[in-house]
Design an enzyme around this catalytic site. Structure first.
Site, PDB file in Angstrom:
ATOM      1  CE  LYS A 110     -35.179  42.703 -30.757  1.00 22.28           C
ATOM      2  NZ  LYS A 110     -35.939  43.424 -31.833  1.00 22.28           N
TER       3      LYS A 110
ATOM      4  NE  ARG B 270     -40.069  51.523 -17.091  1.00 19.75           N
ATOM      5  CZ  ARG B 270     -41.105  51.863 -17.861  1.00 19.75           C
ATOM      6  NH1 ARG B 270     -40.894  52.344 -19.080  1.00 19.75           N
ATOM      7  NH2 ARG B 270     -42.339  51.713 -17.423  1.00 19.75           N
TER       8      ARG B 270
ATOM      9  N   GLY C  15     -39.247  57.986 -14.877  1.00 17.63           N
ATOM     10  CA  GLY C  15     -38.847  59.125 -14.063  1.00 17.63           C
ATOM     11  C   GLY C  15     -37.380  59.430 -14.277  1.00 17.63           C
ATOM     12  CG  HIS C  16     -35.228  61.440 -16.175  1.00 16.27           C
ATOM     13  ND1 HIS C  16     -34.223  60.591 -16.586  1.00 16.27           N
ATOM     14  CD2 HIS C  16     -36.038  61.616 -17.234  1.00 16.27           C
ATOM     15  CE1 HIS C  16     -34.417  60.265 -17.849  1.00 16.27           C
ATOM     16  NE2 HIS C  16     -35.517  60.873 -18.273  1.00 16.27           N
TER      17      HIS C  16
ATOM     18  CG  ASN D 233     -39.417  62.881 -12.141  1.00 14.13           C
ATOM     19  OD1 ASN D 233     -38.831  62.507 -13.156  1.00 14.13           O
ATOM     20  ND2 ASN D 233     -40.219  63.931 -12.150  1.00 14.13           N
TER      21      ASN D 233
ATOM     22  CG  ASP E 117     -29.014  60.064 -12.090  1.00 13.97           C
ATOM     23  OD1 ASP E 117     -30.020  59.377 -11.879  1.00 13.97           O
ATOM     24  OD2 ASP E 117     -28.860  60.735 -13.120  1.00 13.97           O
TER      25      ASP E 117
END
Length: 357
Positions: free
Chosen positions: A66, A89, A129-130, A133, A160
């Site tokens: 920021k 995302r 999700g992880h 999923n 992952d």
């Protein structure tokens, strides 16, 4: 000299696959600056997970995106980088003004690697999700676990790390080769659904030939075969048996004192009975007794070690597979074994700019 010496990578800190990918790239010699949350940055953007093991080998620069000054520092570093890796995302980096279009305009050779669960496109791209999923949707989770029970998550190794981080590293390195040849970078879209699906290629091939069933625990590599599974020992610990080839299977039977005529290897109708027979045999002795018993044979029987036991196994000690309680870099090149670099002290913006002027 490590293979990626001189390659500059800007890592936007995140959970899971990005952290692991950054570690692997740093282990290979890349000069990685890891951007972490500054005092004013929103918690949803940066997360600090991994500690000294997963964050080793790369400098850290706290930033507040920021802040106009910090944002300008990040953009400058991106103009000096060979690659960027991020795991937010879809749309997050664009809203920050750090999307691939903006960074490529300033650095056309930049490789921009993006790691997400669902990918940058598709109807689920914006959904949360992880690991569990993503591998559920890719088909990789269903074969895991015992028959007639719910599938059991294989830690977060397949989604992952296997389908996400390692595919991102592969794509990033391939794009770096392309950028060197063409002068143009690329956007690498590493989706864990795509990557974990790719890891199941063998099982799709087997299914296409009628050699794989959807019923867990009934196949060659899912614990259905009595000669490719784990067994409990007398002391409550376990051994792993991988006697796939007939010669290895014969060594297994010899070690268990079972006549070959009583244990046909590929007679599927006999598998349930052989499971019980092998289980009863292994339950008669302690795990390490079995390890000693089968040592030096071709039976492919090994002890199932805990994390702490693995660090002290003679083979791992001889290869220095672990050091300081942590796995060391892999693979090795030209017979050399490079130890992991420690976690360097944090940078401030001026120091970072001086490193990559």
């Amino acid at each position: 000299m490590r293979p990626l010496a001189g390659v500059r990578i800007l890592e936007f800190d995140g959970l899971g696959p990005v952290t692991f990918a950054g570690m692997v790239l740093a282990d290979l010699g890349a000069d990685v600056i890891r951007l972490t949350r500054g005092s004013g940055a929103p918690a949803a953007v940066f997360d600090d997970v991994g500690g000294e093991i997963l964050h080793r080998g790369r400098r850290v620069l706290p930033v507040d995106l920021k802040s106009d000054a910090d944002l300008a520092t990040v953009k400058h570093l991106a103009t000096r980088a060979d690659a960027v890796i991020e795991g937010f995302r879809p749309g997050v980096m664009e809203r920050l003004g750090l999307g691939p279009d903006v960074l490529h305009a300033a650095n056309p050779q930049l490789v921009y690697a993006r790691v997400t669960g669902w990918g940058q496109t598709g109807p689920l791209a914006d959904q949360v999700g992880h690991d569990i999923n993503y591998i559920a949707l890719s088909g990789a989770l269903h074969p895991m676990g015992e028959p007639d029970r719910p599938p059991r998550p294989p830690l977060n190794l397949i989604g992952d790390y296997g389908g996400g981080a390692m595919m991102a590293v592969t794509g990033l390195l391939a794009a770096l080769v392309q950028a060197k040849a063409t002068g143009l970078g690329a956007v690498v879209d590493a989706a864990m659904t795509d990557g974990s699906a790719l890891l199941t290629s063998l099982f799709h091939a087997l299914e296409g030939r009628g050699l794989w069933s959807d019923r867990r625990g009934s196949n060659l590599l899912d614990g259905g075969a009595p000669f490719y599974r784990c067994y409990a020992c007398r002391d409550g610990r376990f051994v792993a048996v991988g006697a796939l080839e007939p010669r290895f299977y014969a060594a297994l039977l010899a070690g268990l004192d079972i006549p070959p005529a009583e244990a046909p290897q590929y007679d599927l109708a006999a598998w349930d009975g052989l499971h019980s027979r092998f289980a009863a045999a292994f339950a008669e002795r302690d795990r390490d007794d079995w390890a000693d018993h089968f040592a030096g044979t071709e039976a492919c029987v090994t002890p199932v070690l805990t994390l702490s036991e693995a660090r002290n196994h003679p083979h791992n000690l001889a290869r220095a597979t672990f050091a300081g309680g942590a796995p060391q870099p892999a693979p090795r090149f030209n017979g050399e074994h490079d130890a992991a670099e420690p976690l360097p002290p944090a940078l401030n913006p001026d120091q970072a700019l001086a490193l990559w002027p």
